[in-house]
Design an enzyme around this catalytic site. Structure first.
Site, PDB file in Angstrom:
ATOM      1  N   LYS A  39      18.686 -35.497 -33.378  1.00  0.00           N
ATOM      2  CA  LYS A  39      18.545 -35.929 -34.570  1.00  0.00           C
ATOM      3  C   LYS A  39      18.950 -36.912 -35.518  1.00  0.00           C
ATOM      4  O   LYS A  39      19.234 -37.302 -36.267  1.00  0.00           O
ATOM      5  CB  LYS A  39      18.207 -34.409 -35.287  1.00  0.00           C
ATOM      6  N   GLU A  95      22.701 -44.567 -32.220  1.00  0.00           N
ATOM      7  CA  GLU A  95      23.065 -42.989 -32.201  1.00  0.00           C
ATOM      8  C   GLU A  95      24.562 -42.743 -33.232  1.00  0.00           C
ATOM      9  O   GLU A  95      25.159 -43.641 -33.607  1.00  0.00           O
ATOM     10  CB  GLU A  95      24.080 -42.830 -30.806  1.00  0.00           C
ATOM     11  N   ASP A  96      24.092 -41.876 -34.051  1.00  0.00           N
ATOM     12  CA  ASP A  96      25.400 -41.346 -34.842  1.00  0.00           C
ATOM     13  C   ASP A  96      26.742 -41.806 -34.420  1.00  0.00           C
ATOM     14  O   ASP A  96      26.979 -42.190 -35.141  1.00  0.00           O
ATOM     15  CB  ASP A  96      24.962 -39.632 -34.904  1.00  0.00           C
ATOM     16  N   ASP A  99      31.405 -39.195 -28.743  1.00  0.00           N
ATOM     17  CA  ASP A  99      31.888 -38.301 -29.027  1.00  0.00           C
ATOM     18  C   ASP A  99      33.004 -38.617 -27.586  1.00  0.00           C
ATOM     19  O   ASP A  99      33.334 -39.485 -26.677  1.00  0.00           O
ATOM     20  CB  ASP A  99      32.092 -37.195 -29.084  1.00  0.00           C
ATOM     21  N   THR A 103      27.005 -37.957 -23.672  1.00  0.00           N
ATOM     22  CA  THR A 103      24.750 -37.395 -23.672  1.00  0.00           C
ATOM     23  C   THR A 103      24.603 -39.119 -23.574  1.00  0.00           C
ATOM     24  O   THR A 103      23.637 -39.919 -22.961  1.00  0.00           O
ATOM     25  CB  THR A 103      25.119 -37.282 -25.514  1.00  0.00           C
ATOM     26  N   PHE A 148      35.942 -32.308 -36.814  1.00  0.00           N
ATOM     27  CA  PHE A 148      34.274 -32.363 -36.831  1.00  0.00           C
ATOM     28  C   PHE A 148      33.675 -33.235 -38.319  1.00  0.00           C
ATOM     29  O   PHE A 148      33.692 -32.383 -39.141  1.00  0.00           O
ATOM     30  CB  PHE A 148      33.770 -30.875 -36.890  1.00  0.00           C
ATOM     31  N   ASP A 155      25.464 -33.103 -38.713  1.00  0.00           N
ATOM     32  CA  ASP A 155      25.297 -31.769 -38.560  1.00  0.00           C
ATOM     33  C   ASP A 155      26.391 -31.331 -38.052  1.00  0.00           C
ATOM     34  O   ASP A 155      27.488 -31.281 -37.464  1.00  0.00           O
ATOM     35  CB  ASP A 155      23.535 -31.144 -38.359  1.00  0.00           C
ATOM     36  N   ARG A 161      23.131 -32.429 -43.128  1.00  0.00           N
ATOM     37  CA  ARG A 161      22.253 -33.999 -42.118  1.00  0.00           C
ATOM     38  C   ARG A 161      22.202 -35.128 -43.684  1.00  0.00           C
ATOM     39  O   ARG A 161      22.296 -36.136 -43.518  1.00  0.00           O
ATOM     40  CB  ARG A 161      21.485 -33.792 -41.577  1.00  0.00           C
TER      41      ARG A 161
HETATM   42  P1  IMP Z   1      29.384 -36.231 -26.959  1.00  0.00           P
HETATM   43  O1  IMP Z   1      27.223 -36.707 -25.717  1.00  0.00           O
HETATM   44  O2  IMP Z   1      30.251 -35.710 -26.475  1.00  0.00           O
HETATM   45  O3  IMP Z   1      29.481 -38.076 -26.909  1.00  0.00           O
HETATM   46  O4  IMP Z   1      28.655 -36.333 -28.083  1.00  0.00           O
HETATM   47  C1  IMP Z   1      27.552 -37.340 -28.767  1.00  0.00           C
HETATM   48  C2  IMP Z   1      26.841 -35.956 -29.415  1.00  0.00           C
HETATM   49  O5  IMP Z   1      27.186 -34.511 -29.846  1.00  0.00           O
HETATM   50  C3  IMP Z   1      26.360 -36.504 -30.554  1.00  0.00           C
HETATM   51  O6  IMP Z   1      25.547 -37.469 -30.736  1.00  0.00           O
HETATM   52  C4  IMP Z   1      26.511 -35.703 -31.746  1.00  0.00           C
HETATM   53  O7  IMP Z   1      25.325 -35.209 -32.095  1.00  0.00           O
HETATM   54  C5  IMP Z   1      26.877 -34.626 -31.400  1.00  0.00           C
HETATM   55  N1  IMP Z   1      28.539 -34.357 -32.132  1.00  0.00           N
HETATM   56  C6  IMP Z   1      29.846 -35.288 -31.679  1.00  0.00           C
HETATM   57  N2  IMP Z   1      31.191 -35.155 -32.443  1.00  0.00           N
HETATM   58  C7  IMP Z   1      30.489 -35.111 -33.962  1.00  0.00           C
HETATM   59  C8  IMP Z   1      30.920 -34.481 -35.012  1.00  0.00           C
HETATM   60  O8  IMP Z   1      32.190 -35.092 -35.586  1.00  0.00           O
HETATM   61  N3  IMP Z   1      29.507 -34.299 -35.518  1.00  0.00           N
HETATM   62  C9  IMP Z   1      28.528 -34.259 -35.668  1.00  0.00           C
HETATM   63  N4  IMP Z   1      27.796 -33.713 -34.588  1.00  0.00           N
HETATM   64  C10 IMP Z   1      28.847 -34.364 -33.442  1.00  0.00           C
HETATM   65 MG    MG Z   2      23.720 -34.517 -32.946  1.00  0.00          MG
END
Ligand code: IMP
Ligand code: MG
Length: 171
Positions: A39, A95-96, A99, A103, A148, A155, A161
């Site tokens: 989302k 993507e937002d 990290d 994902t 974070f 979220d 959000r």
């Molecule tokens: P990744 O697979 O570790 O790159 O995670 C990516 C997903 O983790 C993003 O799409 C977010 O939904 C969530 N995420 C990672 N860091 C944050 C943050 O600082 N705040 C909120 N969501 C986060």
């Molecule tokens: Mg998320």
């Protein structure tokens, strides 16, 4: 202690800037499909596509990563798949935040297996220092520290959000 924050006006300017770059890069594309990752990307995507100067289609994908709220496990499950046929389309994943990268790597490989003409990634935020695997975005709004963050789509346990700016989660 100073809380990390990106205000509304700064986000707006950045989204405009990204949209200008994207519009230029895709000016010769006749089949751009923008895929938002639900989302978290819903607000960024909505603002971004409204600033694009080129036609595009919009689709969504929703994945969930097992494990608790602030950590990505890398084990990803599709909860909602795209519905537009993307074979021979230029696909831009939106993507937002990037990290660990787990994902997006999963989503990227899934989309690639469907034979798009091209594939690029746009993220509003990039937590570069948290990366676990080799993946980078083609369009990055802000490189952010390892904190974070919530707001503007992001979220913590489904809350925050709707905050119109981005801020560090207060603990
Ligand atoms: P990744 O697979 O570790 O790159 O995670 C990516 C997903 O983790 C993003 O799409 C977010 O939904 C969530 N995420 C990672 N860091 C944050 C943050 O600082 N705040 C909120 N969501 C986060
Ligand atoms: Mg998320």
């Amino acid at each position: 202690m100073n809380m990390f924050l990106i205000d509304e006006e700064t986000i707006k300017q950045k989204v405009k800037e990204l949209a200008q770059k994207i519009s230029k890069d895709y000016e010769n594309s006749d089949n751009l499909v923008v895929i938002g990752v639900l989302k978290g990307a819903f607000i960024f995507l909505a603002d971004l596509v409204r600033e694009l100067k080129i036609p595009c289609k919009v689709d969504f994908i929703k994945v969930s990563s097992y494990g608790q709220s602030t950590q990505s496990s890398g084990i990803v499950r599709i909860e909602l798949d795209t519905s537009i046929d993307i074979a021979n389309s230029d696909v831009l994943i939106v993507e937002d935040i990037l990290d660990t990268g787990l994902t997006l790597k999963y989503i990227k490989e899934l989309i690639l297996s469907r034979n798009p003409r091209s594939l690029k990634i746009a993220v509003l935020l990039d937590k570069v220092e948290r990366r676990k695997i080799d993946i980078s975005a083609d369009y990055v709004g802000f490189v952010v520290p390892d904190k974070f963050l919530v707001g503007y789509g992001l979220d913590f346990s489904e809350n925050y959000r709707n905050i119109p700016y981005i801020k560090e989660l207060e603990t």
